[in-house]
Write a protein that holds these residues in place. Structure first.
Motif, PDB file in Angstrom:
ATOM      1  N   ASP A   1      -2.352 -10.317   1.421  1.00 42.63           N
ATOM      2  CA  ASP A   1      -2.683  -8.905   1.229  1.00 42.63           C
ATOM      3  C   ASP A   1      -3.786  -8.787   0.189  1.00 42.63           C
ATOM      4  O   ASP A   1      -3.585  -9.071  -0.988  1.00 42.63           O
ATOM      5  CB  ASP A   1      -1.454  -8.101   0.752  1.00 42.63           C
ATOM      6  CG  ASP A   1      -0.319  -8.114   1.760  1.00 42.63           C
ATOM      7  OD1 ASP A   1      -0.603  -8.212   2.968  1.00 42.63           O
ATOM      8  OD2 ASP A   1       0.843  -8.023   1.334  1.00 42.63           O
ATOM      9  N   GLY A   2      -4.955  -8.367   0.628  1.00 48.16           N
ATOM     10  CA  GLY A   2      -6.080  -8.208  -0.287  1.00 48.16           C
ATOM     11  C   GLY A   2      -5.893  -7.020  -1.211  1.00 48.16           C
ATOM     12  O   GLY A   2      -5.107  -6.104  -0.939  1.00 48.16           O
ATOM     13  N   ASP A   3      -6.629  -7.021  -2.319  1.00 49.00           N
ATOM     14  CA  ASP A   3      -6.539  -5.930  -3.295  1.00 49.00           C
ATOM     15  C   ASP A   3      -6.882  -4.584  -2.664  1.00 49.00           C
ATOM     16  O   ASP A   3      -6.177  -3.596  -2.869  1.00 49.00           O
ATOM     17  CB  ASP A   3      -7.487  -6.182  -4.479  1.00 49.00           C
ATOM     18  CG  ASP A   3      -7.050  -7.347  -5.345  1.00 49.00           C
ATOM     19  OD1 ASP A   3      -5.851  -7.698  -5.320  1.00 49.00           O
ATOM     20  OD2 ASP A   3      -7.910  -7.907  -6.046  1.00 49.00           O
ATOM     21  N   ARG A   4      -7.962  -4.546  -1.904  1.00 48.58           N
ATOM     22  CA  ARG A   4      -8.409  -3.288  -1.297  1.00 48.58           C
ATOM     23  C   ARG A   4      -7.366  -2.759  -0.315  1.00 48.58           C
ATOM     24  O   ARG A   4      -7.030  -1.576  -0.328  1.00 48.58           O
ATOM     25  CB  ARG A   4      -9.746  -3.494  -0.577  1.00 48.58           C
ATOM     26  CG  ARG A   4     -10.342  -2.212  -0.015  1.00 48.58           C
ATOM     27  CD  ARG A   4     -11.659  -2.474   0.696  1.00 48.58           C
ATOM     28  NE  ARG A   4     -11.521  -3.315   1.875  1.00 48.58           N
ATOM     29  CZ  ARG A   4     -11.148  -2.870   3.072  1.00 48.58           C
ATOM     30  NH1 ARG A   4     -10.872  -1.605   3.255  1.00 48.58           N
ATOM     31  NH2 ARG A   4     -11.055  -3.693   4.097  1.00 48.58           N
ATOM     32  N   GLU A   5      -6.821  -3.642   0.512  1.00 47.79           N
ATOM     33  CA  GLU A   5      -5.824  -3.243   1.503  1.00 47.79           C
ATOM     34  C   GLU A   5      -4.550  -2.743   0.832  1.00 47.79           C
ATOM     35  O   GLU A   5      -3.985  -1.721   1.209  1.00 47.79           O
ATOM     36  CB  GLU A   5      -5.491  -4.408   2.451  1.00 47.79           C
ATOM     37  CG  GLU A   5      -6.601  -4.786   3.387  1.00 47.79           C
ATOM     38  CD  GLU A   5      -7.621  -5.741   2.786  1.00 47.79           C
ATOM     39  OE1 GLU A   5      -7.466  -6.139   1.604  1.00 47.79           O
ATOM     40  OE2 GLU A   5      -8.594  -6.082   3.487  1.00 47.79           O
ATOM     41  N   TRP A   6      -4.108  -3.497  -0.186  1.00 46.78           N
ATOM     42  CA  TRP A   6      -2.884  -3.128  -0.903  1.00 46.78           C
ATOM     43  C   TRP A   6      -3.047  -1.748  -1.556  1.00 46.78           C
ATOM     44  O   TRP A   6      -2.175  -0.881  -1.427  1.00 46.78           O
ATOM     45  CB  TRP A   6      -2.547  -4.195  -1.933  1.00 46.78           C
ATOM     46  CG  TRP A   6      -1.261  -3.934  -2.667  1.00 46.78           C
ATOM     47  CD1 TRP A   6      -1.119  -3.428  -3.916  1.00 46.78           C
ATOM     48  CD2 TRP A   6       0.066  -4.173  -2.181  1.00 46.78           C
ATOM     49  NE1 TRP A   6       0.206  -3.339  -4.244  1.00 46.78           N
ATOM     50  CE2 TRP A   6       0.952  -3.786  -3.205  1.00 46.78           C
ATOM     51  CE3 TRP A   6       0.581  -4.673  -0.988  1.00 46.78           C
ATOM     52  CZ2 TRP A   6       2.337  -3.895  -3.071  1.00 46.78           C
ATOM     53  CZ3 TRP A   6       1.963  -4.776  -0.855  1.00 46.78           C
ATOM     54  CH2 TRP A   6       2.818  -4.390  -1.884  1.00 46.78           C
ATOM     55  N   GLU A   7      -4.171  -1.542  -2.246  1.00 44.77           N
ATOM     56  CA  GLU A   7      -4.408  -0.263  -2.923  1.00 44.77           C
ATOM     57  C   GLU A   7      -4.491   0.885  -1.920  1.00 44.77           C
ATOM     58  O   GLU A   7      -3.984   1.986  -2.176  1.00 44.77           O
ATOM     59  CB  GLU A   7      -5.685  -0.324  -3.766  1.00 44.77           C
ATOM     60  CG  GLU A   7      -5.592  -1.267  -4.951  1.00 44.77           C
ATOM     61  CD  GLU A   7      -4.498  -0.882  -5.939  1.00 44.77           C
ATOM     62  OE1 GLU A   7      -4.282   0.324  -6.165  1.00 44.77           O
ATOM     63  OE2 GLU A   7      -3.852  -1.797  -6.476  1.00 44.77           O
ATOM     64  N   GLU A   8      -5.122   0.651  -0.786  1.00 47.98           N
ATOM     65  CA  GLU A   8      -5.257   1.683   0.244  1.00 47.98           C
ATOM     66  C   GLU A   8      -3.892   2.109   0.786  1.00 47.98           C
ATOM     67  O   GLU A   8      -3.581   3.292   0.869  1.00 47.98           O
ATOM     68  CB  GLU A   8      -6.136   1.166   1.388  1.00 47.98           C
ATOM     69  CG  GLU A   8      -6.301   2.121   2.542  1.00 47.98           C
ATOM     70  CD  GLU A   8      -7.329   3.198   2.287  1.00 47.98           C
ATOM     71  OE1 GLU A   8      -7.266   4.218   2.980  1.00 47.98           O
ATOM     72  OE2 GLU A   8      -8.178   3.022   1.403  1.00 47.98           O
ATOM     73  N   VAL A   9      -3.064   1.141   1.145  1.00 49.73           N
ATOM     74  CA  VAL A   9      -1.747   1.459   1.710  1.00 49.73           C
ATOM     75  C   VAL A   9      -0.844   2.095   0.647  1.00 49.73           C
ATOM     76  O   VAL A   9      -0.152   3.079   0.924  1.00 49.73           O
ATOM     77  CB  VAL A   9      -1.092   0.204   2.333  1.00 49.73           C
ATOM     78  CG1 VAL A   9       0.354   0.467   2.730  1.00 49.73           C
ATOM     79  CG2 VAL A   9      -1.898  -0.245   3.554  1.00 49.73           C
ATOM     80  N   MET A  10      -0.887   1.585  -0.572  1.00 55.46           N
ATOM     81  CA  MET A  10      -0.068   2.172  -1.644  1.00 55.46           C
ATOM     82  C   MET A  10      -0.536   3.603  -1.946  1.00 55.46           C
ATOM     83  O   MET A  10       0.272   4.487  -2.209  1.00 55.46           O
ATOM     84  CB  MET A  10      -0.123   1.324  -2.914  1.00 55.46           C
ATOM     85  CG  MET A  10       0.550  -0.040  -2.773  1.00 55.46           C
ATOM     86  SD  MET A  10       2.260   0.024  -2.214  1.00 55.46           S
ATOM     87  CE  MET A  10       2.131  -0.761  -0.617  1.00 55.46           C
ATOM     88  N   GLY A  11      -1.838   3.838  -1.861  1.00 55.40           N
ATOM     89  CA  GLY A  11      -2.370   5.178  -2.065  1.00 55.40           C
ATOM     90  C   GLY A  11      -1.890   6.142  -0.997  1.00 55.40           C
ATOM     91  O   GLY A  11      -1.510   7.283  -1.294  1.00 55.40           O
ATOM     92  N   LEU A  12      -1.878   5.691   0.247  1.00 54.11           N
ATOM     93  CA  LEU A  12      -1.388   6.533   1.336  1.00 54.11           C
ATOM     94  C   LEU A  12       0.092   6.849   1.161  1.00 54.11           C
ATOM     95  O   LEU A  12       0.530   7.982   1.374  1.00 54.11           O
ATOM     96  CB  LEU A  12      -1.624   5.852   2.687  1.00 54.11           C
ATOM     97  CG  LEU A  12      -3.074   5.748   3.136  1.00 54.11           C
ATOM     98  CD1 LEU A  12      -3.184   4.858   4.371  1.00 54.11           C
ATOM     99  CD2 LEU A  12      -3.638   7.126   3.422  1.00 54.11           C
ATOM    100  N   LEU A  13       0.861   5.841   0.751  1.00 58.37           N
ATOM    101  CA  LEU A  13       2.292   6.066   0.530  1.00 58.37           C
ATOM    102  C   LEU A  13       2.534   7.040  -0.623  1.00 58.37           C
ATOM    103  O   LEU A  13       3.425   7.884  -0.556  1.00 58.37           O
ATOM    104  CB  LEU A  13       3.005   4.743   0.257  1.00 58.37           C
ATOM    105  CG  LEU A  13       3.160   3.814   1.457  1.00 58.37           C
ATOM    106  CD1 LEU A  13       3.662   2.448   1.006  1.00 58.37           C
ATOM    107  CD2 LEU A  13       4.096   4.422   2.495  1.00 58.37           C
TER     108      LEU A  13
END
Length: 103
Positions: A47-59
């Motif tokens: 899980d890349g930093d950008r992907e993780w931050e994006e999904v956590m932001g959506l949640l």
């Protein structure tokens, strides 16, 4: 005689954010998570930093979800039952109830 030439299958790779989103969605929708109304999502090495931050932001923008960021980089999501889940459905025991297939 005509030859049957099959077209080679085209494999479409999922992006990192699609893969992570699918994994998180599957975890949230799992029957055990739905019963207990919480799930802990562990960050994988893939899980890349950008992907993780994006999904956590959506949640974090989703109403009704409480997020707890743990020390091991996992995130625990908790939610309350929706109004539909709170309803008690009474079944007349004299009626035959058809069991739903698990698939």
């Amino acid at each position: 005689m005509a030859e049957n030439k099959a077209k080679p299958a085209v494999r479409v790779e999922m992006s990192g954010i699609e893969r992570l989103g699918l994994r998180v969605s599957s975890m949230i929708n799992h029957p055990v998570a739905q019963t207990q109304r919480w799930v802990t999502i562990h960050r994988l090495d893939t899980d890349g930093d950008r992907e993780w931050e994006e999904v956590m932001g959506l949640l974090s923008e989703t109403d009704g979800i409480d997020m707890t960021f743990n020390h091991d980089e996992s995130v625990t999501l908790k939610w309350e039952a929706s109004a539909d889940e709170d309803r008690v459905i009474e079944v007349d025991s004299t009626e035959e109830v058809e069991e739903v297939a698990p698939f």
